[in-house]
Design a protein around this motif. Structure first.
Motif, PDB file in Angstrom:
ATOM      1  N   HIS A  61      10.812  -8.698 -41.068  1.00 56.73           N
ATOM      2  CA  HIS A  61      11.338  -8.198 -39.855  1.00 56.73           C
ATOM      3  C   HIS A  61      12.436  -7.207 -39.774  1.00 56.73           C
ATOM      4  N   TYR A  62      13.228  -7.447 -40.726  1.00 55.62           N
ATOM      5  CA  TYR A  62      14.399  -6.535 -40.841  1.00 55.62           C
ATOM      6  C   TYR A  62      13.912  -5.089 -41.365  1.00 55.62           C
ATOM      7  N   ARG A  63      12.785  -5.173 -42.450  1.00 59.91           N
ATOM      8  CA  ARG A  63      12.103  -3.934 -42.677  1.00 59.91           C
ATOM      9  C   ARG A  63      11.658  -3.091 -41.568  1.00 59.91           C
ATOM     10  N   ALA A  64      11.256  -4.071 -40.658  1.00 62.03           N
ATOM     11  CA  ALA A  64      10.632  -3.134 -39.368  1.00 62.03           C
ATOM     12  C   ALA A  64      11.868  -2.501 -38.493  1.00 62.03           C
ATOM     13  N   GLU A  65      12.817  -3.505 -38.493  1.00 61.03           N
ATOM     14  CA  GLU A  65      13.746  -2.884 -37.658  1.00 61.03           C
ATOM     15  C   GLU A  65      14.482  -1.508 -38.374  1.00 61.03           C
ATOM     16  N   VAL A  66      14.682  -1.650 -39.620  1.00 60.65           N
ATOM     17  CA  VAL A  66      15.164  -0.569 -40.017  1.00 60.65           C
ATOM     18  C   VAL A  66      14.505   0.627 -40.177  1.00 60.65           C
ATOM     19  N   ALA A  67      13.214   0.445 -40.396  1.00 61.22           N
ATOM     20  CA  ALA A  67      12.463   1.711 -40.293  1.00 61.22           C
ATOM     21  C   ALA A  67      12.246   2.559 -38.931  1.00 61.22           C
ATOM     22  N   LEU A  68      12.727   1.957 -37.889  1.00 57.49           N
ATOM     23  CA  LEU A  68      12.717   2.218 -36.482  1.00 57.49           C
ATOM     24  C   LEU A  68      14.013   3.262 -36.366  1.00 57.49           C
ATOM     25  N   GLU A  69      14.780   3.275 -37.445  1.00 60.12           N
ATOM     26  CA  GLU A  69      15.993   4.332 -37.593  1.00 60.12           C
ATOM     27  C   GLU A  69      15.768   5.433 -38.657  1.00 60.12           C
ATOM     28  N   MET A  70      14.600   5.369 -39.037  1.00 61.32           N
ATOM     29  CA  MET A  70      14.362   6.287 -40.393  1.00 61.32           C
ATOM     30  C   MET A  70      13.201   7.063 -39.831  1.00 61.32           C
ATOM     31  N   ASP A  71      13.132   8.522 -40.439  1.00 62.57           N
ATOM     32  CA  ASP A  71      12.102   9.236 -40.233  1.00 62.57           C
ATOM     33  C   ASP A  71      11.022   8.905 -41.617  1.00 62.57           C
ATOM     34  N   THR A  72       9.788   9.575 -41.533  1.00 65.37           N
ATOM     35  CA  THR A  72       8.603   9.295 -42.408  1.00 65.37           C
ATOM     36  C   THR A  72       9.051   9.737 -43.699  1.00 65.37           C
ATOM     37  N   VAL A  73       9.797  10.794 -44.041  1.00 63.54           N
ATOM     38  CA  VAL A  73      10.432  11.177 -45.162  1.00 63.54           C
ATOM     39  C   VAL A  73      11.232  10.144 -45.960  1.00 63.54           C
ATOM     40  N   ILE A  75      11.076   6.983 -45.151  1.00 61.96           N
ATOM     41  CA  ILE A  75      10.467   5.645 -45.271  1.00 61.96           C
ATOM     42  C   ILE A  75       9.494   6.023 -46.696  1.00 61.96           C
ATOM     43  N   ALA A  76       8.900   7.224 -46.909  1.00 63.21           N
ATOM     44  CA  ALA A  76       8.212   7.351 -48.161  1.00 63.21           C
ATOM     45  C   ALA A  76       9.266   7.326 -49.520  1.00 63.21           C
ATOM     46  N   ASN A  77      10.335   7.718 -49.076  1.00 66.55           N
ATOM     47  CA  ASN A  77      11.364   7.754 -50.174  1.00 66.55           C
ATOM     48  C   ASN A  77      11.621   5.954 -50.450  1.00 66.55           C
ATOM     49  N   ALA A  78      11.905   5.468 -49.599  1.00 71.75           N
ATOM     50  CA  ALA A  78      12.008   4.072 -49.635  1.00 71.75           C
ATOM     51  C   ALA A  78      10.914   3.378 -50.530  1.00 71.75           C
ATOM     52  N   LEU A  79       9.702   3.621 -49.934  1.00 71.40           N
ATOM     53  CA  LEU A  79       8.666   3.115 -50.507  1.00 71.40           C
ATOM     54  C   LEU A  79       8.383   3.598 -52.084  1.00 71.40           C
ATOM     55  N   SER A  80       8.529   4.788 -52.370  1.00 74.13           N
ATOM     56  CA  SER A  80       8.664   5.289 -53.888  1.00 74.13           C
ATOM     57  C   SER A  80       9.442   4.529 -54.680  1.00 74.13           C
ATOM     58  N   ALA A  81      11.023   4.304 -54.113  1.00 72.23           N
ATOM     59  CA  ALA A  81      11.894   3.646 -54.832  1.00 72.23           C
ATOM     60  C   ALA A  81      11.573   2.334 -55.215  1.00 72.23           C
ATOM     61  N   ALA A  82      10.951   1.604 -54.308  1.00 72.51           N
ATOM     62  CA  ALA A  82      10.404   0.292 -54.547  1.00 72.51           C
ATOM     63  C   ALA A  82       9.493   0.110 -55.450  1.00 72.51           C
ATOM     64  N   ARG A  83       8.472   1.071 -55.581  1.00 70.59           N
ATOM     65  CA  ARG A  83       7.493   1.220 -56.493  1.00 70.59           C
ATOM     66  C   ARG A  83       8.060   1.329 -57.992  1.00 70.59           C
ATOM     67  N   GLN A  84       9.082   2.367 -57.862  1.00 70.73           N
ATOM     68  CA  GLN A  84       9.811   2.598 -59.494  1.00 70.73           C
ATOM     69  C   GLN A  84      10.587   1.461 -59.948  1.00 70.73           C
ATOM     70  N   TRP A  85      11.176   0.654 -58.665  1.00 72.31           N
ATOM     71  CA  TRP A  85      12.053  -0.619 -59.326  1.00 72.31           C
ATOM     72  C   TRP A  85      10.978  -1.396 -59.750  1.00 72.31           C
ATOM     73  N   LEU A  86       9.837  -1.551 -59.281  1.00 73.19           N
ATOM     74  CA  LEU A  86       8.859  -2.521 -59.568  1.00 73.19           C
ATOM     75  C   LEU A  86       8.300  -2.246 -61.171  1.00 73.19           C
ATOM     76  N   ALA A  87       8.084  -1.149 -61.087  1.00 76.12           N
ATOM     77  CA  ALA A  87       7.565  -0.577 -62.392  1.00 76.12           C
ATOM     78  C   ALA A  87       8.599  -0.867 -63.638  1.00 76.12           C
ATOM     79  N   THR A  88       9.778  -0.598 -63.411  1.00 70.16           N
ATOM     80  CA  THR A  88      10.882  -1.096 -64.260  1.00 70.16           C
ATOM     81  C   THR A  88      11.038  -2.465 -64.655  1.00 70.16           C
ATOM     82  N   ARG A  89      10.562  -3.362 -63.812  1.00 74.13           N
ATOM     83  CA  ARG A  89      10.607  -4.584 -63.926  1.00 74.13           C
ATOM     84  C   ARG A  89       9.548  -5.407 -64.898  1.00 74.13           C
ATOM     85  N   HIS A  90       8.561  -4.649 -64.933  1.00 71.22           N
ATOM     86  CA  HIS A  90       7.535  -5.276 -65.821  1.00 71.22           C
ATOM     87  C   HIS A  90       7.155  -4.377 -67.134  1.00 71.22           C
TER      88      HIS A  90
END
Length: 90
Positions: A61-73, A75-90
């Motif tokens: 729910h919160y992710r959807a709300e925050v996304a309304l305040e963001m542009d596509t770049v 959001i893409a940066n946030a998704l990339s950062a999430a993938r990077q964080w996951l990659a460092t965890r494993h």
């Protein structure tokens, strides 16, 4: 939702060890509300996305709300950062 200094420290400590969806969602809330010192929607989206992956319905729910305040770049940066964080965890 306001967090105490102790709760904020606990969330940051949990991120360093074995965070769960609730911890990650709280971190997203800290960034989305400026309780980390500045409002950062990219960081908030990243943490909400990771929390959602761990099963947090609130984070979805919160992710959807925050996304309304963001542009596509942003959001893409946030998704990339999430993938990077996951990659460092494993």
């Amino acid at each position: 939702m306001a967090f105490t200094d102790v709760e904020t420290a606990q969330v940051h400590d949990a991120i360093k060890s074995d965070p769960n969806g609730e911890d990650l969602c709280k971190l997203g809330l800290l960034y989305s509300t400026g309780q980390c010192g500045v409002v950062d929607y990219v960081e908030a989206h990243k943490w909400f996305n990771l929390a959602a992956l761990m099963g947090s319905d609130a984070a979805k729910h919160y992710r959807a709300e925050v996304a309304l305040e963001m542009d596509t770049v942003q959001i893409a940066n946030a998704l990339s950062a999430a993938r990077q964080w996951l990659a460092t965890r494993h």
